[in-house]
Design an enzyme around this catalytic site. Structure first.
Site, PDB file in Angstrom:
ATOM      1  N   CYS A 104      -0.447  84.595  89.842  1.00 48.53           N
ATOM      2  CA  CYS A 104      -0.953  85.842  89.240  1.00 48.53           C
ATOM      3  C   CYS A 104      -2.212  86.365  89.919  1.00 48.53           C
ATOM      4  O   CYS A 104      -2.476  87.564  89.896  1.00 48.53           O
ATOM      5  CB  CYS A 104      -1.198  85.648  87.755  1.00 48.53           C
ATOM      6  SG  CYS A 104       0.324  85.278  86.885  1.00 48.53           S
ATOM      7  N   HIS A 265      -5.093  92.004  85.753  1.00 47.84           N
ATOM      8  CA  HIS A 265      -3.724  91.513  85.922  1.00 47.84           C
ATOM      9  C   HIS A 265      -3.020  91.680  84.585  1.00 47.84           C
ATOM     10  O   HIS A 265      -3.571  91.314  83.536  1.00 47.84           O
ATOM     11  CB  HIS A 265      -3.764  90.044  86.356  1.00 47.84           C
ATOM     12  CG  HIS A 265      -2.470  89.326  86.117  1.00 47.84           C
ATOM     13  ND1 HIS A 265      -1.274  89.799  86.610  1.00 47.84           N
ATOM     14  CD2 HIS A 265      -2.186  88.188  85.427  1.00 47.84           C
ATOM     15  CE1 HIS A 265      -0.312  88.966  86.226  1.00 47.84           C
ATOM     16  NE2 HIS A 265      -0.831  87.998  85.509  1.00 47.84           N
ATOM     17  N   ASN A 295       4.903  91.389  82.961  1.00 47.38           N
ATOM     18  CA  ASN A 295       3.970  90.691  83.858  1.00 47.38           C
ATOM     19  C   ASN A 295       4.680  90.490  85.198  1.00 47.38           C
ATOM     20  O   ASN A 295       5.634  89.718  85.282  1.00 47.38           O
ATOM     21  CB  ASN A 295       3.580  89.351  83.214  1.00 47.38           C
ATOM     22  CG  ASN A 295       2.664  88.498  84.075  1.00 47.38           C
ATOM     23  OD1 ASN A 295       2.583  88.689  85.284  1.00 47.38           O
ATOM     24  ND2 ASN A 295       2.000  87.542  83.459  1.00 47.38           N
TER      25      ASN A 295
HETATM   26  C1  LIG Z   1       3.681  83.180  75.376  1.00 48.67           C
HETATM   27  C2  LIG Z   1       2.971  83.689  74.124  1.00 48.67           C
HETATM   28  C3  LIG Z   1       3.293  85.169  73.933  1.00 48.67           C
HETATM   29  C4  LIG Z   1       3.524  82.917  72.961  1.00 48.67           C
HETATM   30  O1  LIG Z   1       2.849  83.293  71.801  1.00 48.67           O
HETATM   31  P1  LIG Z   1       2.266  82.191  70.821  1.00 48.67           P
HETATM   32  O2  LIG Z   1       1.804  82.859  69.608  1.00 48.67           O
HETATM   33  O3  LIG Z   1       1.289  81.387  71.591  1.00 48.67           O
HETATM   34  O4  LIG Z   1       3.568  81.405  70.511  1.00 48.67           O
HETATM   35  P2  LIG Z   1       3.886  79.853  70.582  1.00 48.67           P
HETATM   36  O5  LIG Z   1       4.283  79.474  71.968  1.00 48.67           O
HETATM   37  O6  LIG Z   1       2.804  79.076  69.901  1.00 48.67           O
HETATM   38  O7  LIG Z   1       5.151  79.876  69.669  1.00 48.67           O
HETATM   39  C5  LIG Z   1       5.113  80.373  68.333  1.00 48.67           C
HETATM   40  C6  LIG Z   1       6.531  80.453  67.828  1.00 48.67           C
HETATM   41  O8  LIG Z   1       7.189  81.571  68.433  1.00 48.67           O
HETATM   42  C7  LIG Z   1       8.408  81.142  68.999  1.00 48.67           C
HETATM   43  N1  LIG Z   1       8.719  81.948  70.186  1.00 48.67           N
HETATM   44  C8  LIG Z   1       8.304  81.741  71.451  1.00 48.67           C
HETATM   45  N2  LIG Z   1       8.802  82.716  72.233  1.00 48.67           N
HETATM   46  C9  LIG Z   1       9.526  83.545  71.446  1.00 48.67           C
HETATM   47  C10 LIG Z   1      10.262  84.715  71.685  1.00 48.67           C
HETATM   48  N3  LIG Z   1      10.385  85.268  72.897  1.00 48.67           N
HETATM   49  N4  LIG Z   1      10.865  85.306  70.635  1.00 48.67           N
HETATM   50  C11 LIG Z   1      10.779  84.797  69.400  1.00 48.67           C
HETATM   51  N5  LIG Z   1      10.092  83.681  69.109  1.00 48.67           N
HETATM   52  C12 LIG Z   1       9.466  83.057  70.140  1.00 48.67           C
HETATM   53  C13 LIG Z   1       8.185  79.687  69.332  1.00 48.67           C
HETATM   54  O9  LIG Z   1       9.407  78.999  69.423  1.00 48.67           O
HETATM   55  C14 LIG Z   1       7.362  79.239  68.167  1.00 48.67           C
HETATM   56  O10 LIG Z   1       8.223  78.991  67.081  1.00 48.67           O
HETATM   57  P3  LIG Z   1       7.907  77.819  66.014  1.00 48.67           P
HETATM   58  O11 LIG Z   1       6.569  78.168  65.445  1.00 48.67           O
HETATM   59  O12 LIG Z   1       9.046  77.919  65.094  1.00 48.67           O
HETATM   60  O13 LIG Z   1       7.867  76.567  66.854  1.00 48.67           O
HETATM   61  C15 LIG Z   1       1.447  83.489  74.202  1.00 48.67           C
HETATM   62  O14 LIG Z   1       1.158  82.120  74.120  1.00 48.67           O
HETATM   63  C16 LIG Z   1       0.870  84.049  75.430  1.00 48.67           C
HETATM   64  O15 LIG Z   1       0.927  85.231  75.668  1.00 48.67           O
HETATM   65  N6  LIG Z   1       0.245  83.212  76.274  1.00 48.67           N
HETATM   66  C17 LIG Z   1      -0.270  83.643  77.520  1.00 48.67           C
HETATM   67  C18 LIG Z   1       0.860  83.678  78.475  1.00 48.67           C
HETATM   68  C19 LIG Z   1       0.550  84.391  79.733  1.00 48.67           C
HETATM   69  O16 LIG Z   1      -0.202  85.324  79.756  1.00 48.67           O
HETATM   70  N7  LIG Z   1       1.173  83.940  80.813  1.00 48.67           N
HETATM   71  C20 LIG Z   1       1.021  84.512  82.060  1.00 48.67           C
HETATM   72  C21 LIG Z   1      -0.228  84.027  82.657  1.00 48.67           C
HETATM   73  S1  LIG Z   1      -0.592  84.893  84.056  1.00 48.67           S
END
Ligand SMILES: CC(C)(COP(=O)(O)OP(=O)(O)OC[C@H]1O[C@@H](n2cnc3c(N)ncnc32)[C@H](O)[C@@H]1OP(=O)(O)O)[C@@H](O)C(=O)NCCC(=O)NCCS
Length: 338
Positions: A104, A265, A295
């Protein structure tokens, strides 16, 4: 910038995995992304399309380019890199071509390298490209839904040239890394690690020599797919983004209020909003287009830069700050007087 014409909405995503438009928009801000034509567009071809526009806008020809820097995590080939494909397809002179693998923050690392070549006087026209075809790597399956809904395809490019004007152009760039969390956002296989860093991956067969780079077991266990600890990435990103932006401002004696436009980004709209809040920036000081493109990793900063410029949001004399954070972890910023 160049993005594929194929628009893939959140609703389209629900055909492949258990997710919803509401979940994706609420957690990431993304409404849709572009996915490359499976066999007609590659990371290199998209980068080349963006490069052609950048070269034309710089008022030069491909033959004037002195050096190519290509940032991507989804190269056409594991090796050689995409830079040489650009050199070949644009019929350039036998100039140097460097591939950058900083995910990234890849474009900002590439920009910084190009900036040093310009400052040293070694080159006059440096072509910097960020391009990704993530749709080929992603797993369209509920098991990978936290990753697959975030990423999109596309490319952006710039041409760097020297200027005699005081206090113009790239003022400074700032690059950082912390490998302690290298495995939190990664693609482990294929690779030559032989589980040295992570013991919980598929066993290697006991062939004495060679052919150990990837195995059927790895593929059966899905260990060739991207992994991401989303919450850990989020927590680190909201600290490192403001830190590296402030570092750039401090270096040049500016305050957050002096920024004309911050182009972060496009990792996640929620991350951008956190950063905006932490720095006390107004809405019009921050540019986001993740809603349209997702992204796009190494392509996201140049795509956003181009999009903002095309929308008339960047004018001569503006103080523009670029910043990125991602896998590695690596993070970076660049401050420019446009
Ligand atoms: C990925 C991201 C959106 C997930 O959101 P979050 O609130 O942290 O979610 P979690 O991973 O803790 O998961 C929460 C729940 O949502 C669910 N979930 C994950 N992805 C899902 C999706 N696409 N649709 C529906 N549910 C989803 C998980 O299974 C989990 O369910 P559970 O509570 O029953 O186990 C978030 O962590 C994020 O944006 N992180 C930064 C990622 C990023 O920027 N990456 C690129 C870096 S350059």
């Amino acid at each position: 910038m160049y993005v594929p014409s194929n628009v893939f909405t959140n609703e389209d995503m629900t055909k492949y995995m258990e997710t919803s438009d509401a979940w994706i928009q609420e957690r990431t801000g993304i409404k849709e992304r572009r996915f490359a034509h499976r066999t007609q567009e590659t990371t290199a071809t998209m980068g080349i399309e963006a490069a052609k526009i950048a070269i034309a806008r710089a008022g030069i020809t491909a033959q004037d380019v002195d050096f190519i820097i290509f940032a991507t995590l989804s190269p056409d080939y594991y090796f050689p890199g995409c830079g040489v494909l650009v050199q070949r397809e644009l019929k350039m002179k036998e100039v140097g071509a460097l591939d950058v693998r900083n995910q990234c923050s890849g474009f900002l690392y590439a920009l910084s390298v190009g900036d040093q070549f310009i400052r040293s006087g070694m080159y006059k026209n440096v072509l910097v490209i960020g391009s990704e075809k993530q749709s080929f790597v992603l797993d369209f399956n509920t098991r990978s839904r936290n990753i697959s809904v975030i990423f999109g395809d596309g490319a952006g490019a710039v041409v760097l040239q020297p200027t005699d004007a005081e206090n113009r152009g790239i003022l400074s760039t700032h690059l950082h890394s912390d490998g302690n969390d290298a495995e939190l956002l990664a693609v482990y296989n294929p690779g030559s690690h032989a589980n040295f860093w992570k013991k919980d991956l598929a066993d290697y067969d006991d062939a004495e020599m060679g052919a150990m780079y990837e195995s059927h077991d790895m593929i059966d266990k899905g260990q060739n797919l991207p992994v991401m600890d989303g919450p850990a990435v989020f927590k680190k990103a909201v600290v490192k983004f403001p830190e590296v932006i402030k570092e750039a401002l401090n270096k040049n004696n500016y305050q957050p209020s002096d920024i004309s436009l911050l182009i972060p980004h496009q990792a996640n709209l929620r991350i951008s909003q956190f950063v905006q809040q932490k720095l006390g920036l107004k809405d019009e000081q921050v540019f986001n287009n993740i809603q349209k493109y997702g992204n796009t990793t190494a392509a996201s900063v140049p795509i956003a830069l181009c999009d903002a410029w095309q929308q008339g949001k960047i004018k001569e004399g503006d103080l523009i700050c670029l910043a990125a954070f991602g896998s590695g972890f690596t993070w970076a910023s660049a401050l420019m007087k446009w």
